[in-house]
Design an enzyme around this catalytic site. Structure first.
Site: not given
Ligand code: FAD
Ligand code: DHB
Length: 359
Positions: A72, A201, A293, A297, A353
């Site tokens: 995009h 947005y 979100p 990021k 962005y």
């Molecule tokens: P996570 O992806 O949370 O990974 C952490 C991992 O650790 C998981 O697999 C979990 O199962 C594991 N874990 C937890 N506790 C334990 C434990 N005690 N022992 C072993 N393993 C454990 N960001 C966006 O930019 N846009 C979005 O639309 C968006 N939607 C989201 C929706 C949801 C429901 C959530 C929760 C987050 C969303 N985010 C979004 C944020 C983005 O997905 C996260 O910032 C990203 O996943 C962070 O990655 P991470 O590896 O730090 O953590």
């Molecule tokens: C999506 C999530 C976001 O937080 C955003 O800013 C743009 C797109 C998505 O889930 O596609």
């Protein structure tokens, strides 16, 4: 068991770290509490910055991304019934973002790690970390009913916001900087072709709305809602009706509907812990910091690091706050006008962005 780096969590932070370490010849073991199927199907983010895409290619895990990712070159800011395009390519010397679902990234990273014969322990129970200030910190857990002790040189706490690593650090050793927002996002995944080829947005008096996508067949849409919104009160028809209202334009643009295949409410917060290290435990990704979100990021920060200011700014620009008075509404609209009419302002949005340089 013994390894150089014990990684808690197989999300983007933990898995990217494991492949980066592997590339440097450093051994690691990933310990994840959920099953492989669960982490590979968990619906979350979908926008990859250029730097994240480049890193996937560098790590040799970009094959499916290249085939299925949707590049995009801009986004639309919609307000007052009109759309205004922010042209990333033109404003950032050709950079863009790529739509590719987080769970697809996870599948690619897991496949690469297992193909290289490196361990990921899924469905680990009762995970805990010990001796963080000693020479050999440990991860304890149970796998297949057997208690295990993993001795490490270092531990990477990549277990997300609700994980156990950050709470294992004495509270007095950490400073927390945070902000809760008085709203959440109600998100749906719908079997409907995206109604726009780029993300929209929308700022609207009824609240923010976002149109995104996962593929040419699947739309991802969000609505600003109450932080404690009960999803049971939102039948599919009500969601579509609200999306139509908030995304409506004066030029007859049409929102395509389709069966809703997943829905949920996500809270919004900004959160940073300082320092992100205690003894031999290092925090990364959501374990160390959370952004709202709106700037897309979260996933990218799990790879690089913090863009707190931008995510706060874009959230404040586009949402309705309960405390808003008419002055604040006009100020938001004036800022939207500025961002969509001044090259300098649009460039500020665009360069943040697509992603600031990682160095
Ligand atoms: P996570 O992806 O949370 O990974 C952490 C991992 O650790 C998981 O697999 C979990 O199962 C594991 N874990 C937890 N506790 C334990 C434990 N005690 N022992 C072993 N393993 C454990 N960001 C966006 O930019 N846009 C979005 O639309 C968006 N939607 C989201 C929706 C949801 C429901 C959530 C929760 C987050 C969303 N985010 C979004 C944020 C983005 O997905 C996260 O910032 C990203 O996943 C962070 O990655 P991470 O590896 O730090 O953590
Ligand atoms: C999506 C999530 C976001 O937080 C955003 O800013 C743009 C797109 C998505 O889930 O596609």
């Amino acid at each position: 068991m013994r390894t150089q780096v014990g990684i808690v969590g197989a999300g983007p932070a933990g898995l990217f770290l494991s492949l980066l370490l592997q590339r440097e010849g450093i051994e690691s073991v990933v310990v994840e509490m959920h099953s492989r199927k669960y982490v590979e199907e968990r619906i979350r983010a979908g926008v990859l910055e250029q730097g994240t895409v480049d890193l996937m290619h560098k790590l040799g895990v970009g094959e499916r991304l290249k085939l299925q990712g949707l590049e995009h070159g801009g986004i639309e800011l919609r307000f007052g019934g009109r759309g205004h395009r922010i042209d990333f390519r033109e404003l950032t010397n050709g950079k863009c973002v790529t739509i590719y679902a987080q769970h697809e990234v996870i599948k690619d990273l897991i496949a690469a790690r297992l193909a290289a014969g490196r361990p990921i322990i899924f469905a680990a129970e009762d995970v805990s970390v010990h001796n963080l200030e000693g020479a050999s910190p440990e991860i304890h857990f149970r796998a297949n009913g057997i208690s295990e002790k993993l001795e490490c040189d270092f531990i990477a706490g990549c277990d997300g916001f609700h994980g156990i690593c950050r709470p294992s650090i004495p509270a007095a050793a950490l400073r927390i900087f945070d902000r809760d927002y008085p709203f959440g996002w109600l998100g749906i995944l719908a079997q409907a072709p995206p109604s726009s080829h780029e993300l929209i947005y929308a700022y609207h008096e009824r609240g923010f709305a976002l149109l995104s996508m996962r593929s040419p067949e699947i739309s991802r849409l969000y609505l600003q809602c109450a932080p404690d919104e009960n999803i049971a009160n939102w039948a599919d028809e009500r969601i579509w009706k609200e999306l139509h209202k908030r995304l409506e334009t004066t030029d007859g643009w049409n929102l395509k509907e389709g069966p809703v295949i997943q829905k949920g409410v996500t809270g919004m917060r900004s959160f940073v812990t300082e320092p992100m290290q205690f003894g031999k435990l290092f925090l990364a990704g959501d374990a160390a910091h959370i952004v709202p979100p709106t700037g897309a990021k979260g996933l990218n920060l799990a790879v690089a690091d913090v863009v707190q200011r931008f995510s706060w700014w874009m959230t404040s620009l586009l949402h309705r706050f309960a405390s808003d008075n008419p002055f604040d509404e006009r100020r938001q609209l004036a800022e939207l006008d500025y961002v969509t009419s001044s090259r300098a302002a649009a460039q500020t949005l665009a360069e943040n962005y697509v992603g600031l340089p990682m160095e």
